[in-house]
Design a protein around this motif. Structure first.
Motif, short mmCIF file in Angstrom:
data_model
loop_
_atom_site.label_atom_id
_atom_site.label_comp_id
_atom_site.label_asym_id
_atom_site.label_seq_id
_atom_site.Cartn_x
_atom_site.Cartn_y
_atom_site.Cartn_z
N HIS A 236 0.84 -1.20 0.00
CA HIS A 236 0.00 0.00 0.00
C HIS A 236 0.87 1.25 0.00
CE1 HIS A 236 -3.85 -2.10 0.77
NE2 HIS A 236 -3.09 -2.95 1.45
N SER A 237 0.35 2.28 -0.62
CA SER A 237 1.06 3.55 -0.62
C SER A 237 0.84 4.29 0.71
CB SER A 237 0.56 4.43 -1.78
OG SER A 237 -0.83 4.73 -1.61
N ARG A 238 1.61 5.36 0.87
CA ARG A 238 1.47 6.11 2.13
C ARG A 238 0.08 6.74 2.25
NH1 ARG A 238 7.17 9.28 3.25
NH2 ARG A 238 8.52 7.43 3.27
N ARG A 239 -0.45 7.24 1.14
CA ARG A 239 -1.78 7.82 1.20
C ARG A 239 -2.82 6.77 1.54
NH1 ARG A 239 -3.34 11.98 -3.39
NH2 ARG A 239 -1.58 12.94 -2.31
N SER A 240 -2.65 5.57 1.01
CA SER A 240 -3.58 4.49 1.34
C SER A 240 -3.47 4.10 2.81
CB SER A 240 -3.30 3.27 0.46
OG SER A 240 -4.12 2.18 0.82
N VAL A 241 -2.25 4.11 3.35
CA VAL A 241 -2.08 3.81 4.77
C VAL A 241 -2.76 4.87 5.63
CG1 VAL A 241 -0.37 3.57 6.60
CG2 VAL A 241 0.05 2.52 4.38
N GLN A 242 -2.62 6.15 5.23
CA GLN A 242 -3.29 7.21 5.98
C GLN A 242 -4.79 7.03 5.97
OE1 GLN A 242 -2.06 10.96 4.40
NE2 GLN A 242 0.09 10.68 4.86
N ARG A 243 -5.35 6.67 4.78
CA ARG A 243 -6.79 6.53 4.68
C ARG A 243 -7.31 5.34 5.48
NH1 ARG A 243 -6.78 6.72 -0.21
NH2 ARG A 243 -6.78 4.49 -0.72
N LEU B 218 -5.86 3.87 8.15
CA LEU B 218 -5.65 4.03 9.59
C LEU B 218 -6.40 5.24 10.15
CD1 LEU B 218 -1.86 3.21 9.98
CD2 LEU B 218 -3.83 1.72 10.32
N GLY B 219 -6.97 6.07 9.26
CA GLY B 219 -7.73 7.22 9.74
C GLY B 219 -6.87 8.28 10.36
N ARG B 220 -5.69 8.50 9.84
CA ARG B 220 -4.77 9.50 10.36
C ARG B 220 -4.44 10.48 9.26
NH1 ARG B 220 -2.22 8.15 15.08
NH2 ARG B 220 -0.46 9.46 14.55
N SER B 221 -4.49 11.77 9.63
CA SER B 221 -4.19 12.79 8.62
C SER B 221 -2.71 12.78 8.25
CB SER B 221 -4.58 14.17 9.16
OG SER B 221 -3.87 14.45 10.36
N ARG B 222 -1.86 12.50 9.23
CA ARG B 222 -0.42 12.42 8.98
C ARG B 222 0.11 11.17 9.64
NH1 ARG B 222 2.83 17.53 10.64
NH2 ARG B 222 4.45 16.18 9.77
N ALA B 223 0.48 10.21 8.86
CA ALA B 223 1.04 8.98 9.41
C ALA B 223 2.47 9.24 9.88
CB ALA B 223 1.03 7.87 8.37
N PRO B 224 2.86 8.70 11.01
CA PRO B 224 4.25 8.89 11.51
C PRO B 224 5.22 8.09 10.67
CG PRO B 224 3.02 7.43 12.94
CD PRO B 224 2.05 7.90 11.92
N TRP B 225 5.72 8.68 9.59
CA TRP B 225 6.59 7.91 8.67
C TRP B 225 7.95 7.61 9.27
CZ3 TRP B 225 3.50 5.77 5.69
CH2 TRP B 225 2.39 6.43 5.17
#
Length: 272
Positions: free
Chosen positions: A223-230, A232-239
């Motif tokens: 999954h892409s980072r945007r997909s992970v954010q969507r 997990l329901g987080r506006s900014r995922a802790p990369w």
């Protein structure tokens, strides 16, 4: 010949120089007792009787004093008009919980005169003040004097505290001595590549580890980072969690010791 008109007053129906019936007068007085002047006048206007607040208060003042039955059990205590300087005495009917009299001082003579005017007093509930004892004895010699419950508990607690403080050594001797347990050897934790300095069982640490595992699981699945954010329901995922060295302690080139999932730490002092 002079004409004279004689009007006979009917008790309970009319009153001399009265402008209202006795029933309306009693109703307005009851409203005044419940709501006082302004609020009573507003309620009377809503009921169709337009009167001023002064009229309502005048009707209340004209009511006769209610007949108070002679108290049988009287509580005596002091009150402060200015704490530490001026004190008075209050007499309360213990059975009805209504004040009976307010005295301007706490002298034994004032209390004796007040009790003498009430010969039906059978019990006087008071504290341990000597002037209250003298006044109750002089004003109501037939009454039984008892101590109030609050002062009884207060004096009992003070006496118990003093007794326990005096016998500390006796109480310490009654406690059995328990041998100190032998020191247990500290267990060396097994080396774990994903170990963290955060303690296990801590709710914030466990939640952080769960989020870290979820991020890595989605990234491993492609999954892409945007997909992970969507997801997990987080506006900014802790990369920063996606870095391979997330859970290990590192010493950066700047000299800061970084540890834990937040990447924060303490900077080592530079040698001069």
């Amino acid at each position: 010949m002079t004409r004279r008109t004689f009007v006979e007053q009917i008790p309970g129906l009319t009153r001399r120089h009265g402008q209202r019936t006795e029933r309306l007068r009693a109703t307005l007085a009851a409203v005044g007792l419940a709501l006082a002047g302004r609020a009573g006048a507003r309620l009377s206007s809503a009921l169709g009787v337009c009167v001023s607040r002064s009229t309502v208060l005048r009707l209340v003042d004209a009511l006769p004093e209610p007949e108070v039955p002679a108290p049988r059990v009287v509580g005596v205590d002091e009150y402060a008009t200015r704490k530490g300087r001026h004190y008075g005495t209050v007499l309360v009917d213990v059975e009805t919980r209504r004040p009976v009299d307010l005295l301007p001082d706490r002298e034994a003579s004032s209390l004796a005169a007040s009790l003498a005017d009430r010969p039906g007093v059978e019990v006087v509930c008071r504290d341990r003040a000597p002037f209250f004892a003298e006044g109750a004895t002089a004003g109501a010699p037939q009454a039984v004097q008892v101590a109030d419950r609050w002062h009884l508990w207060h004096n009992l607690s003070e006496a118990t505290e003093r007794s326990v403080a005096q016998h500390r050594c006796c109480l310490r001797a009654l406690v059995p001595t328990v041998p100190a347990p032998a020191p247990q050897p500290e267990a060396v934790p097994a080396a774990d590549s994903h170990s963290s300095p955060w303690p296990r069982g801590h709710r914030f640490a466990d939640r952080t580890r769960d989020r870290h595992a979820a991020v890595h699981a989605l990234l491993t699945a492609g999954h892409s980072r945007r997909s992970v954010q969507r997801q997990l329901g987080r506006s900014r995922a802790p990369w920063r969690w996606a870095q391979p060295s997330f859970a290990t302690r590192q010493t950066s080139r700047s000299g800061a010791l970084r540890c834990g999932p937040c990447g924060h730490g303490t900077r080592r002092p530079r040698s001069r």
